[in-house]
Design a protein around this motif. Structure first.
Motif, short mmCIF file in Angstrom:
data_model
loop_
_atom_site.label_atom_id
_atom_site.label_comp_id
_atom_site.label_asym_id
_atom_site.label_seq_id
_atom_site.Cartn_x
_atom_site.Cartn_y
_atom_site.Cartn_z
N SER A 101 0.82 -1.20 0.00
CA SER A 101 0.00 0.00 0.00
C SER A 101 0.86 1.26 0.00
O SER A 101 0.63 2.19 -0.78
CB SER A 101 -0.91 0.00 1.22
OG SER A 101 -1.63 1.20 1.31
N GLY A 104 2.33 1.98 -3.35
CA GLY A 104 1.42 2.22 -4.47
C GLY A 104 1.20 1.03 -5.39
O GLY A 104 0.84 1.20 -6.54
N HIS A 106 -1.10 -1.24 -6.26
CA HIS A 106 -2.51 -1.55 -6.06
C HIS A 106 -2.90 -2.96 -6.51
O HIS A 106 -3.79 -3.57 -5.92
CB HIS A 106 -3.41 -0.49 -6.72
CG HIS A 106 -3.43 -0.51 -8.20
ND1 HIS A 106 -2.45 0.09 -8.97
CD2 HIS A 106 -4.30 -1.08 -9.06
CE1 HIS A 106 -2.73 -0.11 -10.24
NE2 HIS A 106 -3.84 -0.80 -10.32
N ALA A 133 -1.55 4.49 2.42
CA ALA A 133 -1.84 4.30 0.99
C ALA A 133 -1.21 5.41 0.16
O ALA A 133 -1.45 6.59 0.39
CB ALA A 133 -3.35 4.26 0.77
N THR A 135 -1.37 5.69 -3.26
CA THR A 135 -2.09 6.03 -4.48
C THR A 135 -3.59 5.93 -4.24
O THR A 135 -4.05 5.23 -3.32
CB THR A 135 -1.72 5.10 -5.65
OG1 THR A 135 -2.13 3.77 -5.32
CG2 THR A 135 -0.23 5.15 -5.96
N HIS A 136 -4.35 6.60 -5.10
CA HIS A 136 -5.80 6.55 -4.99
C HIS A 136 -6.36 5.13 -5.13
O HIS A 136 -7.23 4.73 -4.35
CB HIS A 136 -6.43 7.50 -6.02
CG HIS A 136 -7.89 7.70 -5.85
ND1 HIS A 136 -8.54 7.68 -4.64
CD2 HIS A 136 -8.87 7.92 -6.76
CE1 HIS A 136 -9.82 7.87 -4.79
NE2 HIS A 136 -10.06 8.01 -6.08
N PRO A 137 -5.87 4.33 -6.09
CA PRO A 137 -6.38 2.95 -6.17
C PRO A 137 -6.14 2.14 -4.88
O PRO A 137 -7.02 1.40 -4.45
CB PRO A 137 -5.62 2.35 -7.36
CG PRO A 137 -5.27 3.53 -8.22
CD PRO A 137 -4.99 4.64 -7.24
N CYS A 138 -4.98 2.31 -4.27
CA CYS A 138 -4.71 1.61 -3.00
C CYS A 138 -5.68 2.10 -1.93
O CYS A 138 -6.24 1.30 -1.17
CB CYS A 138 -3.27 1.84 -2.55
SG CYS A 138 -2.03 0.99 -3.53
N LEU A 139 -5.87 3.39 -1.87
CA LEU A 139 -6.77 3.99 -0.89
C LEU A 139 -8.19 3.43 -1.05
O LEU A 139 -8.82 3.03 -0.07
CB LEU A 139 -6.77 5.51 -1.05
CG LEU A 139 -7.60 6.31 -0.07
CD1 LEU A 139 -7.04 6.20 1.33
CD2 LEU A 139 -7.65 7.77 -0.51
N GLN A 140 -8.68 3.38 -2.27
CA GLN A 140 -10.03 2.89 -2.53
C GLN A 140 -10.18 1.40 -2.14
O GLN A 140 -11.16 1.02 -1.51
CB GLN A 140 -10.40 3.08 -4.00
CG GLN A 140 -10.60 4.54 -4.38
CD GLN A 140 -11.69 5.21 -3.57
OE1 GLN A 140 -11.42 5.90 -2.59
NE2 GLN A 140 -12.93 4.97 -3.94
N ARG A 143 -10.13 1.22 1.70
CA ARG A 143 -11.36 1.77 2.29
C ARG A 143 -12.49 0.75 2.20
O ARG A 143 -13.22 0.52 3.16
CB ARG A 143 -11.77 3.05 1.57
CG ARG A 143 -11.06 4.29 2.05
CD ARG A 143 -11.66 5.50 1.37
NE ARG A 143 -10.97 6.70 1.77
CZ ARG A 143 -10.95 7.82 1.06
NH1 ARG A 143 -11.61 7.90 -0.09
NH2 ARG A 143 -10.30 8.86 1.49
#
Length: 150
Positions: A101, A104, A106, A133, A135-140, A143
């Motif tokens: 994560s 990045g 993902h 996280a 990157t955004h994909p990892c964050l999503q 979550r």
């Protein structure tokens, strides 16, 4: 079964072909090195030879971490199928999921979550994979995973 390519890899990396599970002269594990180099053939050979899934590198990371570093999805799958601890925490408390994560990666985060990695584990500094996280994909992905657990 040892092939010419596996034998050459063992020799090139300083391992005794008659005892491939013994660390090489610098103290490196063949299992960790094969995972880090994305050598599924060597990894499977070592697993067939009874490689110790609890072996750690100098930083306290297992072969799963090494495979995540290499983004070696097939090696990750093989290690998980063999029973490696998906939630192993190194001395700072980081797991392979936290590492992936924070880096990045993902696709690796997704693979680990689908395999049952615990997204709630934290480092000694109380940071989870979600907190770190990169990157955004990892964050999503994280979550969604955490929402399902709480």
């Amino acid at each position: 079964m040892e092939t010419t390519a596996i034998r050459a890899w063992l020799l090139d990396n300083g391992f005794d072909t008659t005892s491939p599970l013994v660390n090489n002269q610098p103290g490196q594990s063949a299992l960790i090195m094969a995972a880090q180099q994305n050598r599924l053939d060597v990894l499977n050979y070592l697993l067939d030879q009874g490689a110790d899934l609890t072996v750690l590198d100098a930083y306290g990371n297992n072969a799963l971490w090494a495979a995540c570093f290499a983004e070696a999805a097939d090696c990750i799958s093989a290690l998980l199928k063999a029973g490696i601890n998906i939630d192993h925490q190194n001395p700072s408390g980081a797991t392979a999921l936290i590492y992936a994560s924070s880096s990045g990666k993902h696709l690796i985060v997704s693979q680990l979550l689908l395999a049952g990695a615990n997204p709630l584990l934290t480092t000694q500094d109380d940071f989870s994979a979600l907190d770190l996280a990169a990157t955004h994909p990892c964050l999503q992905l994280l979550r969604q995973s955490v929402k399902r657990l709480v």
